[in-house]
Design a protein around this motif. Structure first.
Motif, PDB file in Angstrom:
ATOM      1  N   CYS A 130      25.946  80.393   4.168  1.00  0.00           N
ATOM      2  CA  CYS A 130      25.454  79.098   3.961  1.00  0.00           C
ATOM      3  C   CYS A 130      26.895  78.836   4.363  1.00  0.00           C
ATOM      4  O   CYS A 130      26.535  77.257   5.219  1.00  0.00           O
ATOM      5  N   HIS A 131      28.754  79.382   4.178  1.00  0.00           N
ATOM      6  CA  HIS A 131      28.983  78.704   4.826  1.00  0.00           C
ATOM      7  C   HIS A 131      29.062  78.778   6.429  1.00  0.00           C
ATOM      8  O   HIS A 131      29.157  77.406   7.535  1.00  0.00           O
ATOM      9  N   LYS A 132      28.509  79.565   7.130  1.00  0.00           N
ATOM     10  CA  LYS A 132      28.650  79.807   8.045  1.00  0.00           C
ATOM     11  C   LYS A 132      27.723  78.745   9.058  1.00  0.00           C
ATOM     12  O   LYS A 132      27.785  78.914  10.081  1.00  0.00           O
ATOM     13  N   LYS A 133      26.409  77.819   8.599  1.00  0.00           N
ATOM     14  CA  LYS A 133      25.535  77.579   8.823  1.00  0.00           C
ATOM     15  C   LYS A 133      26.471  76.037   8.524  1.00  0.00           C
ATOM     16  O   LYS A 133      25.304  75.199   8.822  1.00  0.00           O
ATOM     17  N   GLY A 134      27.571  75.766   7.951  1.00  0.00           N
ATOM     18  CA  GLY A 134      27.600  74.599   7.724  1.00  0.00           C
ATOM     19  C   GLY A 134      27.013  73.946   6.120  1.00  0.00           C
ATOM     20  O   GLY A 134      27.436  72.716   6.496  1.00  0.00           O
ATOM     21  N   ASP A 140      29.864  71.188   5.160  1.00  0.00           N
ATOM     22  CA  ASP A 140      29.447  69.783   6.140  1.00  0.00           C
ATOM     23  C   ASP A 140      27.998  68.833   5.314  1.00  0.00           C
ATOM     24  O   ASP A 140      28.870  67.762   5.378  1.00  0.00           O
ATOM     25  N   SER A 154      29.857  71.416  -5.223  1.00  0.00           N
ATOM     26  CA  SER A 154      29.720  72.718  -4.370  1.00  0.00           C
ATOM     27  C   SER A 154      29.913  73.895  -5.334  1.00  0.00           C
ATOM     28  O   SER A 154      30.872  73.665  -5.902  1.00  0.00           O
ATOM     29  N   ASP A 175      19.399  73.470   6.437  1.00  0.00           N
ATOM     30  CA  ASP A 175      20.433  73.721   7.760  1.00  0.00           C
ATOM     31  C   ASP A 175      19.944  72.216   8.606  1.00  0.00           C
ATOM     32  O   ASP A 175      20.206  72.379   9.772  1.00  0.00           O
ATOM     33  N   SER A 176      19.574  71.292   7.859  1.00  0.00           N
ATOM     34  CA  SER A 176      19.727  70.245   9.153  1.00  0.00           C
ATOM     35  C   SER A 176      19.887  68.795   7.492  1.00  0.00           C
ATOM     36  O   SER A 176      19.212  68.605   6.837  1.00  0.00           O
ATOM     37  N   GLU A 177      20.542  67.735   8.219  1.00  0.00           N
ATOM     38  CA  GLU A 177      20.170  66.806   7.058  1.00  0.00           C
ATOM     39  C   GLU A 177      18.497  65.700   7.449  1.00  0.00           C
ATOM     40  O   GLU A 177      18.297  65.347   6.135  1.00  0.00           O
TER      41      GLU A 177
END
Length: 102
Positions: A24-28, A31, A52, A78-80
């Motif tokens: 999860c962290h590596k995939k942002g 952010d 979080s 993994d996207s907005e």
């Protein structure tokens, strides 16, 4: 502060012993927190809170979002655009079936 009606948990892969390390962290996922908070404000969803978390142990399907009190787990967020779809469903009072983990 008013108690929220719903709470969104976003896995940020925090570990007790140091740096975030998981998928999860590596995939942002970290952010996405600011984006979700801003969207909640823009949409007037003051009754929804976002937090979080440490690792939610579903790394193979991360990033993970969990919506409580419904206990709906969403994966591969993994996207907005996917976040927007989930927030739309929360506003509409339904579950966004496309990303539900089973």
């Amino acid at each position: 502060m008013q108690k929220p009606n719903q709470h969104i948990l976003v896995c940020a892969s925090f570990r007790m012993q140091g740096e975030p390390q998981g998928v999860c962290h590596k995939k942002g996922a970290g952010d996405f927190l600011g984006y979700i908070e801003n969207e909640l404000i823009d949409r007037g969803m003051a009754d929804v809170s976002v937090t979080s978390t440490g690792c939610l142990k579903a790394c193979d399907r991360g990033p993970i979002m969990v919506v409580h009190p419904e206990n709906v787990w969403y994966g591969n967020i993994d996207s907005e655009e996917k976040i927007d779809e989930i927030l739309d469903s929360i506003e509409d009072g339904v579950i966004c079936e496309d990303y539900v983990l089973t």
